[in-house]
Write an enzyme that holds these catalytic residues in place. Structure first.
Site, PDB file in Angstrom:
ATOM      1  N   ARG A  18     -40.044 -11.426 -63.942  1.00  0.00           N
ATOM      2  CA  ARG A  18     -40.727 -10.354 -64.660  1.00  0.00           C
ATOM      3  C   ARG A  18     -40.183 -10.138 -66.079  1.00  0.00           C
ATOM      4  NH1 ARG A  18     -44.198  -7.167 -61.324  1.00  0.00           N
ATOM      5  NH2 ARG A  18     -44.952  -8.691 -59.845  1.00  0.00           N
ATOM      6  N   ARG A  22     -43.719  -5.513 -68.357  1.00  0.00           N
ATOM      7  CA  ARG A  22     -43.756  -4.143 -68.842  1.00  0.00           C
ATOM      8  C   ARG A  22     -42.525  -3.628 -69.564  1.00  0.00           C
ATOM      9  NH1 ARG A  22     -45.665  -1.922 -63.227  1.00  0.00           N
ATOM     10  NH2 ARG A  22     -44.312  -3.663 -62.706  1.00  0.00           N
ATOM     11  N   ARG A  31     -51.438  -6.104 -74.392  1.00  0.00           N
ATOM     12  CA  ARG A  31     -52.227  -5.885 -73.170  1.00  0.00           C
ATOM     13  C   ARG A  31     -53.195  -4.696 -73.293  1.00  0.00           C
ATOM     14  NH1 ARG A  31     -51.168  -6.117 -68.010  1.00  0.00           N
ATOM     15  NH2 ARG A  31     -53.103  -4.954 -68.033  1.00  0.00           N
ATOM     16  N   ASP A  67     -50.388 -14.071 -61.997  1.00  0.00           N
ATOM     17  CA  ASP A  67     -50.035 -13.247 -60.846  1.00  0.00           C
ATOM     18  C   ASP A  67     -50.301 -14.035 -59.578  1.00  0.00           C
ATOM     19  OD1 ASP A  67     -49.232 -10.283 -60.198  1.00  0.00           O
ATOM     20  OD2 ASP A  67     -50.683 -10.881 -58.695  1.00  0.00           O
ATOM     21  N   TYR A 142     -50.936  -9.155 -48.520  1.00  0.00           N
ATOM     22  CA  TYR A 142     -51.920  -8.442 -49.359  1.00  0.00           C
ATOM     23  C   TYR A 142     -53.319  -8.551 -48.776  1.00  0.00           C
ATOM     24  CZ  TYR A 142     -48.342  -7.697 -52.862  1.00  0.00           C
ATOM     25  OH  TYR A 142     -47.204  -7.283 -53.499  1.00  0.00           O
TER      26      TYR A 142
HETATM   27  O1  1CP Z   1     -42.373 -12.501 -66.134  1.00  0.00           O
HETATM   28  C1  1CP Z   1     -43.069 -12.558 -65.103  1.00  0.00           C
HETATM   29  O2  1CP Z   1     -42.530 -12.776 -64.008  1.00  0.00           O
HETATM   30  C2  1CP Z   1     -44.538 -12.333 -65.265  1.00  0.00           C
HETATM   31  C3  1CP Z   1     -45.463 -13.027 -64.364  1.00  0.00           C
HETATM   32  C4  1CP Z   1     -45.698 -12.394 -62.995  1.00  0.00           C
HETATM   33  C5  1CP Z   1     -45.214 -12.889 -61.781  1.00  0.00           C
HETATM   34  C6  1CP Z   1     -44.252 -14.033 -61.568  1.00  0.00           C
HETATM   35  C7  1CP Z   1     -46.522 -11.281 -62.707  1.00  0.00           C
HETATM   36  C8  1CP Z   1     -47.234 -10.438 -63.684  1.00  0.00           C
HETATM   37  N1  1CP Z   1     -46.617 -11.163 -61.343  1.00  0.00           N
HETATM   38  C9  1CP Z   1     -45.816 -12.118 -60.764  1.00  0.00           C
HETATM   39  C10 1CP Z   1     -45.661 -12.402 -59.345  1.00  0.00           C
HETATM   40  C11 1CP Z   1     -45.966 -11.343 -58.338  1.00  0.00           C
HETATM   41  N2  1CP Z   1     -47.053 -10.497 -58.303  1.00  0.00           N
HETATM   42  C12 1CP Z   1     -45.227 -11.167 -57.167  1.00  0.00           C
HETATM   43  C13 1CP Z   1     -44.012 -11.977 -56.816  1.00  0.00           C
HETATM   44  C14 1CP Z   1     -42.841 -11.516 -57.593  1.00  0.00           C
HETATM   45  C15 1CP Z   1     -42.201 -10.244 -57.128  1.00  0.00           C
HETATM   46  O3  1CP Z   1     -41.731 -10.232 -55.989  1.00  0.00           O
HETATM   47  O4  1CP Z   1     -42.174  -9.310 -57.920  1.00  0.00           O
HETATM   48  C16 1CP Z   1     -45.824 -10.131 -56.429  1.00  0.00           C
HETATM   49  C17 1CP Z   1     -45.364  -9.575 -55.106  1.00  0.00           C
HETATM   50  C18 1CP Z   1     -46.978  -9.724 -57.144  1.00  0.00           C
HETATM   51  C19 1CP Z   1     -47.964  -8.704 -56.745  1.00  0.00           C
HETATM   52  C20 1CP Z   1     -48.054  -7.643 -57.787  1.00  0.00           C
HETATM   53  N3  1CP Z   1     -48.748  -7.805 -58.949  1.00  0.00           N
HETATM   54  C21 1CP Z   1     -47.409  -6.389 -57.828  1.00  0.00           C
HETATM   55  C22 1CP Z   1     -46.475  -5.824 -56.743  1.00  0.00           C
HETATM   56  C23 1CP Z   1     -47.180  -4.806 -55.915  1.00  0.00           C
HETATM   57  C24 1CP Z   1     -46.392  -4.435 -54.667  1.00  0.00           C
HETATM   58  O5  1CP Z   1     -46.793  -4.862 -53.577  1.00  0.00           O
HETATM   59  O6  1CP Z   1     -45.362  -3.733 -54.811  1.00  0.00           O
HETATM   60  C25 1CP Z   1     -47.760  -5.776 -59.036  1.00  0.00           C
HETATM   61  C26 1CP Z   1     -47.341  -4.424 -59.528  1.00  0.00           C
HETATM   62  C27 1CP Z   1     -48.618  -6.682 -59.740  1.00  0.00           C
HETATM   63  C28 1CP Z   1     -49.195  -6.542 -61.096  1.00  0.00           C
HETATM   64  C29 1CP Z   1     -48.454  -7.297 -62.135  1.00  0.00           C
HETATM   65  N4  1CP Z   1     -48.254  -8.674 -62.122  1.00  0.00           N
HETATM   66  C30 1CP Z   1     -47.579  -9.051 -63.260  1.00  0.00           C
HETATM   67  C31 1CP Z   1     -47.349  -7.874 -64.047  1.00  0.00           C
HETATM   68  C32 1CP Z   1     -46.663  -7.844 -65.383  1.00  0.00           C
HETATM   69  C33 1CP Z   1     -47.891  -6.792 -63.319  1.00  0.00           C
HETATM   70  C34 1CP Z   1     -47.907  -5.345 -63.728  1.00  0.00           C
HETATM   71  C35 1CP Z   1     -49.264  -4.939 -64.202  1.00  0.00           C
HETATM   72  C36 1CP Z   1     -49.403  -4.705 -65.650  1.00  0.00           C
HETATM   73  O7  1CP Z   1     -48.546  -5.005 -66.500  1.00  0.00           O
HETATM   74  O8  1CP Z   1     -50.484  -4.163 -65.990  1.00  0.00           O
END
Ligand code: 1CP
Length: 335
Positions: A18, A22, A31, A67, A142
């Site tokens: 991540r 954010r 964004r 994602d 999910y």
């Molecule tokens: O730097 C990076 O890692 C950015 C790329 C990235 C990655 C590797 C994003 C962007 N998502 C992910 C993988 C991801 N997505 C995982 C595996 C990693 C982890 O364990 O954190 C998971 C479980 C998700 C699902 C997901 N997508 C969640 C978690 C929800 C939950 O169940 O708690 C969330 C909040 C998202 C949205 C998301 N994906 C990525 C970002 C930057 C965001 C936030 C949304 C935004 O900025 O508007």
């Protein structure tokens, strides 16, 4: 890449899960007005967001901005990423009929991935680009729950109560995930990470019997490309040996156990990645350095160590602390 391959390195390499997200004001700015999933389908925006933390922090790898639910969206699953919530699925998968939502993924489904990876490998120069996908269990959670879940109760109910349906669901997800990783590798990513973020919810026996075969299928599908395969989950202290055995070259470790203990559990022939508690970024500099020293010292037990956090960067993290941590890891590990 050398650390992943357990070769000597001039300093311990570091990147952050991540890092492209954010915590960065420049990310929030680009964004603005574009929904999360839409952002993942715009190659120029994906390229810019992926490069932002590389420019700012001097990290040793870029993580592709996307994602884990992108391949599911690409094959037509009705889902969205809701701000402040995460992925939400319109019609959760609970029966055999619901499985019809899942078809194979072809490169034509994700042209924006191929384009963004190509663009990035050109712009990154020597910095490796890490591609990724969600592992079958985490994706299934999910899809079956319909959104983020703490207890994964519907998922486990299917796993225990309808084992044939469960096996078919995981097998289909293994296919899709293999295809999604293959697209990224063919387009030029240097390494891949399989995120089984929620596997820590499982006992070792259940993981071995009901989840590991699908993850092993994914990891073996991409083995022939020779790109390092990182396999990561949260709360997986009791699963580390199995996660390595599933076919990883590098096992990701969260902060709950020290890396030297992780190495004992994983055994020889693998590198490790981790495992500073993301909350340490909120402590004063001296405390952060002391904690980073502990991670580096324990990491010396490994044949290869890639420094990372134990899970993703927390959204309120001061990005300047991340830059300082990269500098410190480089300097302290070169001594
Ligand atoms: O730097 C990076 O890692 C950015 C790329 C990235 C990655 C590797 C994003 C962007 N998502 C992910 C993988 C991801 N997505 C995982 C595996 C990693 C982890 O364990 O954190 C998971 C479980 C998700 C699902 C997901 N997508 C969640 C978690 C929800 C939950 O169940 O708690 C969330 C909040 C998202 C949205 C998301 N994906 C990525 C970002 C930057 C965001 C936030 C949304 C935004 O900025 O508007």
């Amino acid at each position: 890449m050398r650390a992943c391959r357990r070769e000597p390195v001039p300093h311990t390499p570091v990147w952050f899960m991540r890092q492209a997200g954010r915590s960065l004001p420049e990310y929030r700015k680009v964004r603005e007005g574009t929904a999360m999933l839409e952002s993942c389908m715009l190659p120029d925006l994906v390229t810019e967001i992926t490069l932002q933390p590389v420019r700012r922090h001097n990290v040793d790898a870029a993580i592709f901005f996307s994602d884990i639910v992108v391949p599911l969206k690409a094959i037509g699953v009705d889902l969205d990423i809701k701000p402040g919530v995460g992925p939400v699925v319109a019609h959760p998968i609970r029966s055999r009929e619901d499985l019809a939502q899942l078809r194979d993924l072809t490169p034509e489904d994700v042209p924006y991935i191929t384009e963004a990876v190509g663009q990035l490998t050109r712009e990154l120069g020597g910095t490796p680009l890490i591609g990724f996908a969600g592992a079958p269990f985490t994706l299934a959670s999910y899809l079956v729950e319909g959104g983020p879940s703490k207890n994964h109760e519907f998922t486990k109910a299917m796993m225990y109560g309808a084992p044939d349906l469960w096996a078919e669901l995981l097998d289909r997800l293994a296919e899709i995930t293999s295809q999604f990783l293959t697209v990224q590798i063919e387009a030029g990513v240097a390494a891949v990470q399989l995120f089984d973020s929620w596997a820590g919810a499982l006992s070792a026996a259940d993981y071995r019997a009901s989840v590991m075969p699908a993850s092993a299928k994914v990891l073996s599908a991409v083995e022939g490309y020779g790109v390092p395969r990182i396999h990561f989950g949260v709360g997986t202290g009791e699963l580390l040996g199995l996660m390595g055995e599933a076919g990883a070259d590098v096992v990701g470790v969260d902060w709950r156990i020290p890396l030297d203990e992780a190495v004992r559990r994983i055994g020889p022939g693998k590198a490790v990645q981790g495992n500073l508690d993301p909350a340490v970024l909120f402590t004063p500099e001296a405390a952060m350095r002391a904690k980073a020293d502990e991670v580096l010292a324990a990491g010396r037990a490994a044949e290869g160590h890639v420094f990372n956090l134990g899970h993703g960067v927390l959204p309120n993290t001061d990005p300047e602390r991340l830059t300082a941590l990269v500098e410190y890891v480089h300097e302290a590990s070169a001594r």
